[in-house]
Scaffold this motif. Sequence first.
Motif, PDB file in Angstrom:
ATOM      1  N   VAL A  16      42.835  36.479  35.929  1.00 20.10           N
ATOM      2  CA  VAL A  16      41.557  35.892  36.274  1.00 20.10           C
ATOM      3  C   VAL A  16      40.663  36.819  37.089  1.00 20.10           C
ATOM      4  CG1 VAL A  16      42.171  34.671  38.386  1.00 20.10           C
ATOM      5  CG2 VAL A  16      40.446  33.735  36.875  1.00 20.10           C
ATOM      6  N   CYS A  17      41.197  37.675  37.902  1.00 24.26           N
ATOM      7  CA  CYS A  17      40.294  38.522  38.664  1.00 24.26           C
ATOM      8  C   CYS A  17      40.253  39.962  38.198  1.00 24.26           C
ATOM      9  CB  CYS A  17      40.512  38.390  40.147  1.00 24.26           C
ATOM     10  SG  CYS A  17      39.460  37.020  40.698  1.00 24.26           S
ATOM     11  N   GLN A 102      32.481  33.458  43.550  1.00 24.39           N
ATOM     12  CA  GLN A 102      32.662  33.362  42.097  1.00 24.39           C
ATOM     13  C   GLN A 102      33.503  32.126  41.820  1.00 24.39           C
ATOM     14  OE1 GLN A 102      36.232  35.547  40.756  1.00 24.39           O
ATOM     15  NE2 GLN A 102      35.531  37.189  42.094  1.00 24.39           N
ATOM     16  N   HIS A 104      35.990  31.154  40.174  1.00 20.89           N
ATOM     17  CA  HIS A 104      37.325  31.313  39.595  1.00 20.89           C
ATOM     18  C   HIS A 104      38.317  30.725  40.578  1.00 20.89           C
ATOM     19  CE1 HIS A 104      36.340  34.804  36.607  1.00 20.89           C
ATOM     20  NE2 HIS A 104      36.277  33.627  36.032  1.00 20.89           N
ATOM     21  N   ASP A 106      41.152  31.243  41.866  1.00 17.87           N
ATOM     22  CA  ASP A 106      41.854  31.911  42.967  1.00 17.87           C
ATOM     23  C   ASP A 106      40.946  32.011  44.202  1.00 17.87           C
ATOM     24  OD1 ASP A 106      40.429  33.597  41.243  1.00 17.87           O
ATOM     25  OD2 ASP A 106      41.474  35.385  41.913  1.00 17.87           O
ATOM     26  N   HIS A 107      39.687  31.571  44.058  1.00 18.72           N
ATOM     27  CA  HIS A 107      38.756  31.566  45.203  1.00 18.72           C
ATOM     28  C   HIS A 107      38.227  30.167  45.518  1.00 18.72           C
ATOM     29  CE1 HIS A 107      38.857  35.895  44.715  1.00 18.72           C
ATOM     30  NE2 HIS A 107      38.603  35.710  43.442  1.00 18.72           N
ATOM     31  N   HIS A 178      30.568  38.725  36.550  1.00 15.59           N
ATOM     32  CA  HIS A 178      31.988  38.335  36.679  1.00 15.59           C
ATOM     33  C   HIS A 178      32.125  36.845  36.386  1.00 15.59           C
ATOM     34  CE1 HIS A 178      36.141  38.768  37.968  1.00 15.59           C
ATOM     35  NE2 HIS A 178      35.985  37.584  38.520  1.00 15.59           N
TER      36      HIS A 178
HETATM   37 ZN    ZN Z   1      37.476  36.228  39.302  1.00 17.20          ZN
END
Ligand code: ZN
Length: 297
Positions: A16-17, A102, A104, A106-107, A178
């Motif tokens: 993902v990142c 962002q 996503h 994981d953030h 992104h």
């Molecule tokens: Zn990401």
Amino acid sequence: MTATALFQRSTLLALVCGLLLVSSSAAVRAQEEGWSRLFPGHRVIGNLYAVGTYDLGVFLLASDAGHILINTGLEDSTPLIRRNIESLGFRLEDVKILLTMQAHWDHTGALAQIKALTGAELWATAGDVRVLEDGGLSDPQFGGHELFTPVRVDKVLRDGDLIELGGTRLTVHEHPGHTEGSSSYSMRVREDGRDYNVVIANMGTINPGKKLVGDAATYPGVADDFAKTFRSQKAMDVDVWVAAHGGQYGLHDKYQPGQAYSPETFVDPEGFQAAVERLERLFQRQLLSELSQIVEQ
Ligand SMILES: [Zn+2]
């Protein structure tokens, strides 16, 4: 969850990142371990503190009128973030504004939980509102199912907006590519008679498998977005920078746990320019490759 499902989830998490090209489950586990491993909270400069994990950048801007928290890490990151905030003498409950860099997971994973715990408002740029509010379901690359707990956006931010809370004055920079609503934040800090330009930068990494042009483009205009973001970032006057992943801004080269505070620790203007230029070269290389494949067809 079956072992296969677990592995698929791990692989997706690793992709993902776009930091590492992961080819084995051991490498996947190592990257995930860095996302959830405790790393001590520390002061970056002025009222900016890093309160995330070993690799996930979560940033607190502290003030007497309440705090701003940028990013939250994974769904289960809340206890680690709380521990880091408290170790620095602040309270999670005093967070008034939540921001993201962002959309996503994981953030964004712990946004809904931290919003409920604090009563803070979530402010986000228009491009990321839809994905935040449907928990990643409509994510053009990874969606199709919910990736994190959906969270309501209270205010839509625009490029150049000034966010003020207590003594904090933070400028919003739309840096899409992104994700559709990726954003950076900048501020000026004065310490020991010197002014520092500080940027919390969302870097233009391209997730593996993401397409930039033609019918396969991950979203319409994604290539233009990346190009605009690199132009904008190269024009920024940066003294101190941090990013959404510790590995992106050299956290572990610049700072060791327990290190005494100095406003110079994260001063790295050349490193920022070099990181942006490296990602721009990767973008241009992929763009050329995709265009040449379209021409061949
Ligand atoms: Zn990401």
